[in-house]
Design a protein around this motif. Structure first.
Motif, PDB file in Angstrom:
ATOM      1  N   VAL A  45      36.085  34.766  33.666  1.00  0.00           N
ATOM      2  CA  VAL A  45      35.109  33.992  34.434  1.00  0.00           C
ATOM      3  C   VAL A  45      35.229  32.578  33.888  1.00  0.00           C
ATOM      4  O   VAL A  45      34.921  32.335  32.723  1.00  0.00           O
ATOM      5  CB  VAL A  45      33.675  34.523  34.211  1.00  0.00           C
ATOM      6  CG1 VAL A  45      32.669  33.776  35.056  1.00  0.00           C
ATOM      7  CG2 VAL A  45      33.615  36.020  34.476  1.00  0.00           C
ATOM      8  N   LEU A  59      36.604  39.814  31.804  1.00  0.00           N
ATOM      9  CA  LEU A  59      36.334  41.120  32.428  1.00  0.00           C
ATOM     10  C   LEU A  59      37.574  41.994  32.290  1.00  0.00           C
ATOM     11  O   LEU A  59      38.700  41.520  32.499  1.00  0.00           O
ATOM     12  CB  LEU A  59      35.989  40.931  33.902  1.00  0.00           C
ATOM     13  CG  LEU A  59      34.858  39.936  34.207  1.00  0.00           C
ATOM     14  CD1 LEU A  59      34.806  39.640  35.693  1.00  0.00           C
ATOM     15  CD2 LEU A  59      33.519  40.508  33.748  1.00  0.00           C
ATOM     16  N   GLY A  88      31.905  40.007  41.646  1.00  0.00           N
ATOM     17  CA  GLY A  88      31.886  39.568  43.055  1.00  0.00           C
ATOM     18  C   GLY A  88      30.783  40.203  43.874  1.00  0.00           C
ATOM     19  O   GLY A  88      30.777  40.109  45.094  1.00  0.00           O
ATOM     20  N   GLU A  89      29.836  40.865  43.166  1.00  0.00           N
ATOM     21  CA  GLU A  89      28.793  41.569  43.912  1.00  0.00           C
ATOM     22  C   GLU A  89      27.624  40.648  44.278  1.00  0.00           C
ATOM     23  O   GLU A  89      26.929  40.890  45.270  1.00  0.00           O
ATOM     24  CB  GLU A  89      28.290  42.780  43.098  1.00  0.00           C
ATOM     25  CG  GLU A  89      27.344  42.503  41.943  1.00  0.00           C
ATOM     26  CD  GLU A  89      27.978  41.771  40.764  1.00  0.00           C
ATOM     27  OE1 GLU A  89      29.166  41.428  40.848  1.00  0.00           O
ATOM     28  OE2 GLU A  89      27.284  41.516  39.781  1.00  0.00           O
ATOM     29  N   ARG A 146      27.189  32.491  48.478  1.00  0.00           N
ATOM     30  CA  ARG A 146      28.349  31.785  47.907  1.00  0.00           C
ATOM     31  C   ARG A 146      28.672  32.355  46.523  1.00  0.00           C
ATOM     32  O   ARG A 146      27.775  32.811  45.812  1.00  0.00           O
ATOM     33  CB  ARG A 146      28.046  30.288  47.735  1.00  0.00           C
ATOM     34  CG  ARG A 146      27.583  29.637  49.016  1.00  0.00           C
ATOM     35  CD  ARG A 146      28.734  28.973  49.691  1.00  0.00           C
ATOM     36  NE  ARG A 146      28.391  28.618  51.060  1.00  0.00           N
ATOM     37  CZ  ARG A 146      29.265  28.194  51.940  1.00  0.00           C
ATOM     38  NH1 ARG A 146      30.528  28.099  51.593  1.00  0.00           N
ATOM     39  NH2 ARG A 146      28.924  27.871  53.152  1.00  0.00           N
ATOM     40  N   LYS A 192      21.910  43.968  37.776  1.00  0.00           N
ATOM     41  CA  LYS A 192      22.968  43.311  37.004  1.00  0.00           C
ATOM     42  C   LYS A 192      23.196  41.894  37.527  1.00  0.00           C
ATOM     43  O   LYS A 192      23.334  40.935  36.762  1.00  0.00           O
ATOM     44  CB  LYS A 192      24.262  44.129  37.109  1.00  0.00           C
ATOM     45  CG  LYS A 192      25.293  43.710  36.085  1.00  0.00           C
ATOM     46  CD  LYS A 192      26.650  43.549  36.704  1.00  0.00           C
ATOM     47  CE  LYS A 192      27.537  42.624  35.932  1.00  0.00           C
ATOM     48  NZ  LYS A 192      28.745  42.278  36.603  1.00  0.00           N
ATOM     49  N   THR A 211      29.281  32.609  42.700  1.00  0.00           N
ATOM     50  CA  THR A 211      28.594  31.876  41.628  1.00  0.00           C
ATOM     51  C   THR A 211      29.553  31.443  40.520  1.00  0.00           C
ATOM     52  O   THR A 211      29.165  30.717  39.619  1.00  0.00           O
ATOM     53  CB  THR A 211      27.510  32.773  41.002  1.00  0.00           C
ATOM     54  OG1 THR A 211      28.133  33.985  40.591  1.00  0.00           O
ATOM     55  CG2 THR A 211      26.400  33.076  41.981  1.00  0.00           C
TER      56      THR A 211
END
Ligand SMILES: Nc1ncnc2c1ncn2[C@@H]1O[C@@H]2COP(=O)(O)O[C@H]2[C@H]1O
Length: 656
Positions: free
Chosen positions: A355, A367, A374-375, A389, A427, A391
């Motif tokens: 990230v 990760l 991407g959730e 959008r 999460k 983050t």
């Protein structure tokens, strides 16, 4: 069944043509012969006990199976192939193994066995080539045996074409005899190398037959090998995207060398690591339940390692697993960039992703396998300032194998599993809070938004209902208009009939006059109108038509009730008319009452008797357009009364 059938097909002819071999190993052959016979018998027993499908149901009932087998042509073939023709040895001698030629009839069982093996083998192409080679071997073997027999018949070593003289030590050994013949035969069938020219007719005939067969053999070898190569290429094409096409495309569009290199590397990675990109496409031909099972067994281990899915029911995972699309990202490639609209989320099967900040260097988190990302942008989390959008930027560190799951698929699945949805949202909220991108009163706002949305929905529903009602009312109005028109026409006819009635005596005339007082206004008005029409001609007609049209349009504007009131109006007019016809005294009385009523109301407008006919109609319609239904009804009543009075006045004037 492969062994006994192949044995018989190879050994019977060998022993028949190579008598030396037959005698030398006779005990071995006899043992093998009866072992093969035993296998034939076992095969028959197995065939009887093999169930079959009837309308999709497996029939296993033994008596039924026996009956079926005994009545089939397979049984006849199997039986004939096992007839104890060996007793013929007693007649022809043990050196004639040809008496067992009936054993060759079992060849279809070899075919069946090979076909069954082909469907089960993991490398069908290799199997197909091997099968072809076995058939060709048997064919060459038969040819070799026949060549040796023909050579013996013509005379060994009698010319260059036949087998050399076996009395010569170098050609005397059995092995040499067989190998020479087999080599000779192979040369003919493969049409490779020179074969000695035939000298005798028998030799020519043998060669002609052989060469004809050779053409077929050669064609079948080339064809089969070609098929195998094509199917191997097809398999590769199905498993891996066609690199050649992409390469040609890149070349034709002068794509930069650096990008082309990256693409080449990506393909290389796919091939070396046997990554299959079009899994879903490949499995598409299977029924859903089998596809689910395959996908579950292949991907479930990965999915069940993902934290949010660990506590999920198996059914959820099964649904999810079918919707996953494998994707491979190269080193340094961005999976998503901050600010992009999110369409899918990702689960990491293999590899590492970072990230990263907008500078592309600062790493916030790394990760790894079984993580997901991407959730946030696809979950519609309450209070998420970034909306739909992305983050953050996510960059693949090395090659990474991901599963992507589209927003629609995730929403579908999560709608049935709210617990998993809550976990995912929780999460996402944690990350958003850390980033300071979660609005504190986001939930309240969301609640208000939901309320407004509900209200809008309710209003929309009500509007729909009102529209339906309006449509119904419009229909009613139209039908009322038609009815009204019909009644007015009827009234016209009645009035016309009255006018044409001849006046016979004074009394009658008086009566008629009196009647004229009752309905005279209307009659007179009608007559006047008729006269006016005659005088004014087409102009008046046009005017009247226009008026009629206006009336219609106005009437259409009013609601159903006012229409009813208009109908009532006409009804009253008819009523008045009828009563006027029946009893002139009553009519006179009524007129008096009416005039008194009008006086009370202060309705003493001048010119009501002539030329004022149109005005009340217009007034009535204008008003009925704006008044509500009740007012419309009252007004209609009042107008009707006024009209009666006016007609009465007119009648009186005329009488005078
Ligand atoms: N600090 C972080 N740690 C781990 N994952 C993150 C972090 N920030 C963002 N993400 C993930 O990166 C994703 C980028 O796209 P989304 O906003 O849809 O969802 C985001 C999260 O899943």
């Amino acid at each position: 069944m492969i062994f006994p059938v192949v044995y018989n097909w190879v050994i019977i002819i060998l022993r028949t043509c190579f008598t030396a071999i037959a005698f030398r190993y006779l005990p071995v052959w006899l043992t093998l012969d009866y072992l093969a016979d035993l296998m034939y018998m076992v095969d028959m027993i197995i065939t009887v006990h093999t169930g079959y499908l009837y309308q999709g149901i497996l029939i296993k009932d033994l008596s039924h199976l026996k009956k079926r087998y005994l009545h089939s042509k397979h049984f006849v073939r199997d039986l004939v192939s096992l007839l104890p023709t060996d007793f013929l040895y007693l007649v022809f001698g043990i050196q004639t193994p040809m008496v067992r030629i009936n054993r060759l009839l079992r060849i279809p069982r070899l075919d069946e066995a090979l076909d069954r093996m082909e469907t089960r083998t993991s490398s069908p192409n290799t199997f197909r080539i091997t099968k072809l080679m076995i058939y060709i071997f048997v064919l060459i073997h038969w040819n070799a045996c026949l060549y040796f027999a023909l050579s013996g018949y013509i005379g060994f070593g009698s010319d260059h074409w036949v087998y050399p003289n076996i009395s010569k030590p170098e050609f005397a050994s059995m092995r040499r005899q067989y190998f020479y013949c087999f080599w000779f035969s192979t040369q003919i069938f493969t049409t490779v190398g020179d074969t000695p020219l035939p000298k005798r007719e028998e030799e020519y005939l043998f060669m002609i037959a052989d060469l004809l067969i050779a053409v077929l053999v050669f064609a079948s070898i080339v064809g089969n090998v070609g098929n195998v190569i094509t199917s191997l290429r097809d398999r590769d094409n199905v498993f891996f995207p066609n690199h050649e096409l992409v390469k040609a495309y890149l070349r034709s569009h002068h794509i930069s060398k650096e990008l082309r290199q990256r693409i080449d590397n990506w393909y290389q990675h796919l091939h070396i690591n046997k990554k299959i990109m079009r899994e879903n496409e490949i499995l598409q031909q299977l029924p859903l339940h089998l596809r689910t099972e395959i996908a579950v067994s292949v991907h479930l281990p990965t999915l069940s390692k993902v934290t949010i899915f660990q506590s999920c029911e198996k059914s959820l995972l099964e649904e999810l697993v079918l919707k996953l699309t494998p994707q491979v990202f190269s080193p340094g490639e961005y999976v998503c960039r901050k600010g992009d609209v999110g369409h899918e989320m990702y689960i990491i099967k293999e590899g590492k992703l970072a990230v990263v900040a907008d500078d592309g260097v600062t790493e916030y988190a790394v990760l790894t396998e079984s993580n997901f990302f991407g959730e946030i942008s696809i979950l519609n989390i309450k209070g998420n300032k970034s909306g739909n959008r992305r983050t953050a930027n996510i960059r693949s560190i090395g090659y990474s194998d991901l599963f992507s799951l589209s927003k629609e698929d995730l929403t579908d699945v999560l709608s049935e599993f709210p617990a998993a949805k809550r976990l995912l949202e929780e999460k996402g909220r944690q990350i958003l809070t850390k980033m300071g991108m979660l609005e504190e009163n986001g939930e309240e706002k969301q609640g208000e938004e939901e309320k407004v949305e509900n209200k809008i929905n309710r209003l929309e529903r009500n509007l729909e209902i009102l529209q339906t009602k309006l449509a119904r009312l419009m229909m009613e109005l139209e039908s009322s208009n038609h009815k009204m028109q019909a009644r007015v026409d009827q009234l016209d006819l009645e009035v016309a009939a009255l006018e044409n009635q001849p006046v016979e005596d004074g009394e009658e005339r008086e009566k008629t006059d009196l009647r004229g007082e009752g309905v005279g206004g209307e009659v007179g008005w009608e007559r006047e109108e008729a006269e006016g029409e005659e005088e004014e001609g087409s102009d008046a007609k046009v005017k009247k038509q226009e008026k009629g049209e206006d009336d219609n349009s106005l009437t259409k504007e009013v609601d159903g009730e006012s229409t009813k009131s208009t109908e009532g109006d006409v009804e009253k007019m008819l009523e008045v008319d009828r009563s006027g016809l029946k009893d002139p005294d009553d009519q006179e009385k009524k007129e008096k009452d009416d005039s008194e009523k009008n006086k009370e109301k202060g309705d003493d407008r001048p010119g009501k008797g002539d030329g004022a006919e149109i005005e009340p109609e217009e007034e009535k319609e204008e008003k009925s357009g704006v008044l509500d239904s009740e007012e419309g009804a009252e007004k209609a009543e009042e107008d009707s009364e006024n009209k009666d009075k006016k007609q009465g006045d007119e009648g009186q004037t005329k009488n005078e």
